[in-house]
Design an enzyme around this catalytic site. Sequence first.
Site, PDB file in Angstrom:
ATOM      1  N   PHE A  75      -9.387   5.382   2.302  1.00 35.43           N
ATOM      2  CA  PHE A  75     -10.085   4.485   1.377  1.00 35.43           C
ATOM      3  C   PHE A  75     -11.571   4.466   1.757  1.00 35.43           C
ATOM      4  CE2 PHE A  75     -11.317   0.384  -0.424  1.00 35.43           C
ATOM      5  CZ  PHE A  75     -10.643   0.395  -1.639  1.00 35.43           C
TER       6      PHE A  75
ATOM      7  N   ASP B 191      -4.907   0.606   9.170  1.00 32.18           N
ATOM      8  CA  ASP B 191      -5.227  -0.197   8.001  1.00 32.18           C
ATOM      9  C   ASP B 191      -3.928  -0.384   7.209  1.00 32.18           C
ATOM     10  OD1 ASP B 191      -6.001  -1.192   5.495  1.00 32.18           O
ATOM     11  OD2 ASP B 191      -7.959  -0.207   5.599  1.00 32.18           O
TER      12      ASP B 191
ATOM     13  N   ARG C 217      -1.771   5.224 -11.297  1.00 32.89           N
ATOM     14  CA  ARG C 217      -1.127   4.659 -10.123  1.00 32.89           C
ATOM     15  C   ARG C 217      -0.270   3.460 -10.525  1.00 32.89           C
ATOM     16  NH1 ARG C 217      -4.471   2.052  -5.108  1.00 32.89           N
ATOM     17  NH2 ARG C 217      -4.859   0.537  -6.751  1.00 32.89           N
TER      18      ARG C 217
ATOM     19  N   TYR D 265      -4.904 -10.037  -0.565  1.00 29.84           N
ATOM     20  CA  TYR D 265      -4.744 -10.173  -2.021  1.00 29.84           C
ATOM     21  C   TYR D 265      -3.853  -9.110  -2.656  1.00 29.84           C
ATOM     22  CZ  TYR D 265      -8.601  -6.823  -1.598  1.00 29.84           C
ATOM     23  OH  TYR D 265      -9.379  -5.756  -1.232  1.00 29.84           O
ATOM     24  N   LYS D 266      -3.342  -8.158  -1.863  1.00 28.90           N
ATOM     25  CA  LYS D 266      -2.474  -7.125  -2.439  1.00 28.90           C
ATOM     26  C   LYS D 266      -1.020  -7.609  -2.369  1.00 28.90           C
ATOM     27  CE  LYS D 266      -5.887  -3.511  -1.767  1.00 28.90           C
ATOM     28  NZ  LYS D 266      -6.473  -2.542  -0.843  1.00 28.90           N
TER      29      LYS D 266
HETATM   30  C1  LIG Z   1      -7.928  -2.434  -0.751  1.00 25.69           C
HETATM   31  C2  LIG Z   1      -8.341  -1.751   0.514  1.00 25.69           C
HETATM   32  C3  LIG Z   1      -9.413  -2.248   1.279  1.00 25.69           C
HETATM   33  C4  LIG Z   1     -10.222  -3.394   0.742  1.00 25.69           C
HETATM   34  O1  LIG Z   1     -11.204  -3.839   1.604  1.00 25.69           O
HETATM   35  P1  LIG Z   1     -11.968  -5.202   1.271  1.00 25.69           P
HETATM   36  O2  LIG Z   1     -12.985  -5.313   2.334  1.00 25.69           O
HETATM   37  O3  LIG Z   1     -10.935  -6.300   1.315  1.00 25.69           O
HETATM   38  O4  LIG Z   1     -12.547  -5.093  -0.094  1.00 25.69           O
HETATM   39  C5  LIG Z   1      -9.675  -1.633   2.493  1.00 25.69           C
HETATM   40  N1  LIG Z   1      -8.968  -0.583   2.921  1.00 25.69           N
HETATM   41  C6  LIG Z   1      -7.947  -0.064   2.185  1.00 25.69           C
HETATM   42  C7  LIG Z   1      -7.167   1.092   2.695  1.00 25.69           C
HETATM   43  C8  LIG Z   1      -7.634  -0.625   0.961  1.00 25.69           C
HETATM   44  O5  LIG Z   1      -6.643  -0.116   0.218  1.00 25.69           O
END
Ligand SMILES: *Cc1c(COP(=O)(O)O)cnc(C)c1O
Length: 419
Positions: free
Chosen positions: A132, A204, A378, A229-230
């Site tokens: 990501f 992560d 997705r 939030y996921k």
């Molecule tokens: C959604 C996601 C994030 C989001 O990071 P934020 O700082 O909360 O916006 C980070 N890493 C991964 C792998 C994600 O899927």
Amino acid sequence: MSNAVNQTLSYRDLQQRDLQDVLASKRQAFLLPENSIYLDGNSLGAMPKAAAERAQQVLLTEWAEDLIKSWNSHNWIDLPLQVGNKIGRLIGAADGQVICCDSTSVNLFKVLASAMLMQPGRSVVLSQAGNFPTDLYMVEGLASLLGSQHCQLQLVEDSALEQAITTDVAVMLLTQVDFRSGRLLDMQHLTQLAHANGVLVIWDLAHSAGALPIELDNCEVDFAVGCGYKYLNGGPGAPAFLYAAKRHHAALCQPLSGWMGHSNPFSFNHRYEKSADIKQFLTGTPPVLSMSVLDTALDVFHDVDMTQLRDKSLALSRNFAQLVAQHDCLQDLALITPLTDQQRGSQLAYQHPDAYALCQALIKQGVIADFRAPNILRLGFTPLYLRFIDMWTAVEILADIVRTAEYKKAEYAVKQKVT
Ligand SMILES: *Cc1c(COP(=O)(O)O)cnc(C)c1O
């Protein structure tokens, strides 16, 4: 499962699965829009009904009436640790090692900087080329601060990870479930391999926390970060979390040393002295409104067996993929998610040249999915509020959109800010 892979899956089979679903009643805990099938809980979880009540309570009683007293009387000050421990139970972490705070990106910075400082003489941060972007950007930011002699990013494809784990690497930063492909990595194996080479690991868990059983303590993971939030359903912009194994607490030194990470914040001492426990990762004042909502959202999990949740998640995605395979008109959708259970998270990703338009047409018809550039449709599967029959309906709608070429209408090509 009773269905062999090449046996046709029918609507009745799926109805039967709903009748046998041990998690079926959990759907009642959520407020879901009518006439829609939500396949995006991997991006923003649905709202637990109790979250709205808690928000009202925090606003109208704790804030409006009790005002500043609430830091003590409603334990606002303890929220980061209380919520952290609740998340810890979902990810195999004993109490006192997970703290809720900030965003995933900021938490990653804190654990990454701490981990790099523990590895003098090593400078390489090893990560996945397809990770990501924010994870990679945060490494770049730290590298520009420390200088490339102290921090440099090495990116490899997933298939080349094992060979890249050498004694030159300081920290291995991996996302357990790939946000695009949905590929699940073997946490235990990769962590062991890293440790055998003196490498510290950061996982992560953005797409795995709340979606599958995780054993951070048993895998002897050093650090982890993840989103609220996921799959944890904490609401838009909910605070994130971080894990730091207890064995590291004494040696750690994280650079965002704000007053909430002080051993005694209310001493107002002008010298920073870090808290001895996981609270050393706090920086500023906790976002009480959103953290309270996340706190209540997590209660939905209190009686959920994560193994059962995982079984349902795998069954939902397996059934969805099978239904897609049963439609001749959907053969242009190329599945890039591994169908092997051990290698798949809780989502499916299909490549299609018109993935964006397909996604927009699906949303218009009430099937909420998302698009990831350049060409991925997705679909996330959240076992707490999805039914097996939803798989049927969603694939029927998708097939209809393709068969009638509905998605080729100009309106579906208009790009929105957030995809
Ligand atoms: C959604 C996601 C994030 C989001 O990071 P934020 O700082 O909360 O916006 C980070 N890493 C991964 C792998 C994600 O899927």
